[in-house]
Design a protein around this motif. Structure first.
Motif, PDB file in Angstrom:
ATOM      1  N   SER A  56      75.667 -99.462 -60.422  1.00  0.00           N
ATOM      2  CA  SER A  56      76.264 -98.742 -59.276  1.00  0.00           C
ATOM      3  C   SER A  56      77.300 -98.669 -59.112  1.00  0.00           C
ATOM      4  CB  SER A  56      75.208 -99.483 -57.500  1.00  0.00           C
ATOM      5  OG  SER A  56      75.884-100.453 -57.305  1.00  0.00           O
ATOM      6  N   LYS A  57      77.925 -98.499 -58.299  1.00  0.00           N
ATOM      7  CA  LYS A  57      79.919 -98.301 -57.810  1.00  0.00           C
ATOM      8  C   LYS A  57      80.105 -99.761 -57.164  1.00  0.00           C
ATOM      9  CE  LYS A  57      81.500 -93.943 -59.202  1.00  0.00           C
ATOM     10  NZ  LYS A  57      82.337 -92.862 -58.180  1.00  0.00           N
ATOM     11  N   THR A  58      78.843-100.017 -56.202  1.00  0.00           N
ATOM     12  CA  THR A  58      78.582-100.891 -54.719  1.00  0.00           C
ATOM     13  C   THR A  58      77.382-102.138 -54.972  1.00  0.00           C
ATOM     14  OG1 THR A  58      79.613 -99.043 -53.160  1.00  0.00           O
ATOM     15  CG2 THR A  58      79.036-100.912 -52.710  1.00  0.00           C
ATOM     16  N   PRO A  59      78.079-102.893 -55.304  1.00  0.00           N
ATOM     17  CA  PRO A  59      76.265-104.096 -56.361  1.00  0.00           C
ATOM     18  C   PRO A  59      75.598-104.348 -54.155  1.00  0.00           C
ATOM     19  CG  PRO A  59      78.410-104.875 -56.540  1.00  0.00           C
ATOM     20  CD  PRO A  59      79.001-103.741 -55.705  1.00  0.00           C
ATOM     21  N   THR A  61      74.500-101.667 -53.545  1.00  0.00           N
ATOM     22  CA  THR A  61      73.562 -99.641 -52.750  1.00  0.00           C
ATOM     23  C   THR A  61      73.321 -99.552 -53.818  1.00  0.00           C
ATOM     24  OG1 THR A  61      76.020 -99.602 -52.787  1.00  0.00           O
ATOM     25  CG2 THR A  61      75.111-101.136 -50.941  1.00  0.00           C
ATOM     26  N   THR A  63      73.578 -95.010 -54.608  1.00  0.00           N
ATOM     27  CA  THR A  63      74.374 -93.117 -53.559  1.00  0.00           C
ATOM     28  C   THR A  63      72.573 -92.804 -54.753  1.00  0.00           C
ATOM     29  OG1 THR A  63      75.311 -92.973 -55.430  1.00  0.00           O
ATOM     30  CG2 THR A  63      76.566 -93.412 -53.884  1.00  0.00           C
ATOM     31  N   GLU A  66      73.513 -92.186 -57.885  1.00  0.00           N
ATOM     32  CA  GLU A  66      72.809 -92.746 -59.315  1.00  0.00           C
ATOM     33  C   GLU A  66      71.566 -93.320 -59.197  1.00  0.00           C
ATOM     34  OE1 GLU A  66      77.092 -95.212 -57.838  1.00  0.00           O
ATOM     35  OE2 GLU A  66      75.266 -95.915 -56.843  1.00  0.00           O
TER      36      GLU A  66
END
Length: 204
Positions: A56-59, A61, A63, A66
């Motif tokens: 994921s692009k944001t640890p 969380t 989308t 994803e």
């Protein structure tokens, strides 16, 4: 890992995964019922296990994009278990089992550290029925389905004279005998049926 919910160890007759569910019965403008739309929120332990190792692009969380592959794996795995959704149309004693097609409009959401699987089960042949019975449960009772406390079941686009009733398993398990042949047959068909969520619709 994505399909662990539908994997081995299912013979044990007590739940290992807990799902809070919301269901909608979807009707076309001409009054035919076209499908059942589900939103299943998994318990936090299963959710954490299912997303473990997913990029994921944001640890912390994820989308919807994803989670696309995970959603596809889960809905494909559901087919083996008849999507834990069983429908019959017609008056009691002359009911006909209605079959579902492959799930559509499916996706996963990740919010507050839990996963919610959204999908629609279209009936293979949309139909009109004065009486419809839908049950949601896992015959093997590996998964415990609890319908949401608020607005657990809705009719979407149904004719105005249709009336829906809903019975939770806690309301009926202790007082009603188990009808083993109601929806399934086979070695694993009995135990989980005691914990079925029962939806009935009458359209005079």
């Amino acid at each position: 890992m994505a399909a662990v919910i539908f994997g081995g160890g299912r013979a044990e007759a007590h739940p290992h995964v807990w799902i809070t569910a919301v269901s909608e019965l979807v009707y076309a403008p001409d009054g035919t019922i076209t499908g059942v739309r589900h939103a299943w929120t998994f318990d936090d332990m299963f959710s954490a296990y299912a997303v473990q190792g997913l990029p994921s692009k944001t640890p912390g969380t994820f989308t919807r994009e994803e989670l696309t592959a995970l959603a596809q794996t889960n809905v494909e795995s559901l087919k083996e278990y008849a999507f834990f959704t069983f429908a019959k149309a017609g008056a009691l004693g002359s009911q006909k089992k209605e079959k579902f097609g492959d799930p559509i409009d499916y996706y996963l959401d990740y919010k507050d550290a839990v996963l919610t699987l959204h999908f629609t089960l279209p009936f293979k042949t949309p139909f009109k029925a004065q009486q419809l019975a839908v049950e949601v449960f896992d015959p093997a009772y590996f998964i415990d389905f609890k319908m949401a406390d608020n607005d657990p079941v809705k009719l979407v686009g149904a004719p105005a004279n249709c009336k829906m009733s809903f019975v939770r398993p806690t309301d009926s398990t202790q007082t009603q005998p188990l009808d083993e042949s109601s929806f399934l047959s086979g070695d694993n068909s009995n135990y989980g049926a005691m914990f079925a969520n029962k939806i009935t619709v009458e359209c005079p």
